[in-house]
Design a protein around this motif. Structure first.
Motif, mmCIF file in Angstrom:
data_model
loop_
_atom_site.group_PDB
_atom_site.id
_atom_site.type_symbol
_atom_site.label_atom_id
_atom_site.label_comp_id
_atom_site.label_asym_id
_atom_site.label_seq_id
_atom_site.Cartn_x
_atom_site.Cartn_y
_atom_site.Cartn_z
ATOM 1 N N VAL A 67 0.838 -1.200 0.000
ATOM 2 C CA VAL A 67 0.000 0.000 0.000
ATOM 3 C C VAL A 67 0.873 1.249 0.000
ATOM 4 O O VAL A 67 2.057 1.192 0.293
ATOM 5 N N HIS A 68 0.269 2.381 -0.323
ATOM 6 C CA HIS A 68 1.026 3.616 -0.518
ATOM 7 C C HIS A 68 1.448 4.305 0.774
ATOM 8 O O HIS A 68 2.277 5.217 0.742
ATOM 9 N N GLU A 69 0.911 3.901 1.901
ATOM 10 C CA GLU A 69 1.312 4.490 3.181
ATOM 11 C C GLU A 69 0.955 3.524 4.307
ATOM 12 O O GLU A 69 0.101 2.658 4.151
ATOM 13 N N ASP A 70 1.606 3.682 5.437
ATOM 14 C CA ASP A 70 1.370 2.780 6.566
ATOM 15 C C ASP A 70 -0.047 2.862 7.107
ATOM 16 O O ASP A 70 -0.596 1.856 7.552
ATOM 17 N N ARG A 71 -0.662 4.038 7.070
ATOM 18 C CA ARG A 71 -2.047 4.136 7.566
ATOM 19 C C ARG A 71 -2.952 3.177 6.818
ATOM 20 O O ARG A 71 -3.807 2.526 7.407
ATOM 21 N N THR A 115 -0.574 -5.856 15.372
ATOM 22 C CA THR A 115 -0.320 -7.277 15.576
ATOM 23 C C THR A 115 -1.037 -8.037 14.481
ATOM 24 O O THR A 115 -2.260 -7.964 14.406
ATOM 25 N N PRO A 116 -0.284 -8.673 13.590
ATOM 26 C CA PRO A 116 1.173 -8.694 13.524
ATOM 27 C C PRO A 116 1.720 -7.326 13.111
ATOM 28 O O PRO A 116 0.982 -6.497 12.578
ATOM 29 N N GLN A 117 2.995 -7.137 13.370
ATOM 30 C CA GLN A 117 3.610 -5.863 13.023
ATOM 31 C C GLN A 117 3.566 -5.676 11.512
ATOM 32 O O GLN A 117 3.847 -6.597 10.752
ATOM 33 N N LEU A 118 3.180 -4.499 11.072
ATOM 34 C CA LEU A 118 3.118 -4.192 9.654
ATOM 35 C C LEU A 118 4.527 -4.124 9.086
ATOM 36 O O LEU A 118 5.375 -3.404 9.606
ATOM 37 N N SER A 119 4.781 -4.883 8.041
ATOM 38 C CA SER A 119 6.042 -4.729 7.315
ATOM 39 C C SER A 119 5.962 -3.414 6.570
ATOM 40 O O SER A 119 4.936 -3.094 5.959
ATOM 41 N N SER A 120 7.020 -2.630 6.626
ATOM 42 C CA SER A 120 6.981 -1.319 6.003
ATOM 43 C C SER A 120 8.340 -0.981 5.429
ATOM 44 O O SER A 120 9.369 -1.428 5.932
#
Length: 110
Positions: free
Chosen positions: A27-31, A66-71
């Motif tokens: 996706v284009h941003e973590d949000r 959770t789980p931690q977002l890969s970024s």
């Protein structure tokens, strides 16, 4: 495929993604990545088992899920120059090695 930053809208679209064989989204941003993870939870699904999710900005919030977002985050502000180089090469019919282009954009590992 494009979705608004809306948990319910994303949850409504995930089954179609999975039916089409998609196994991962970036996706284009973590949000938006956080919203996709939330929508997966609403559907009783999980990442990365059912759908791998990758964000883009590496914000502090990406580490709270959770789980931690890969970024990912590319520490370069001149994306336009790199995109123009890539587009020019591709449209000229040149073979473009994505790994070598990334090596030119990303700083060396220390």
């Amino acid at each position: 495929m494009s979705f608004p930053l809306d948990r319910n809208a994303i949850a409504g679209g995930i089954p179609a993604l999975l039916r089409s064989g998609i196994t991962a989204v970036c996706v284009h941003e973590d949000r938006m990545g956080v919203a996709v993870l939330a929508a997966l939870t609403d559907l009783g699904l999980s990442a990365p088992t059912d759908l791998a999710v990758m964000g883009a900005d590496n914000t502090p919030e990406s580490r709270l899920t959770t789980p931690q977002l890969s970024s990912v985050w590319i520490p370069d502000t001149d994306y336009g120059r790199h995109a123009r180089r890539w587009l020019s090469a591709v449209t000229a019919g040149e073979h473009v090695d994505p790994a070598s282009m990334l090596r030119n954009v990303l700083p060396p590992r220390g």
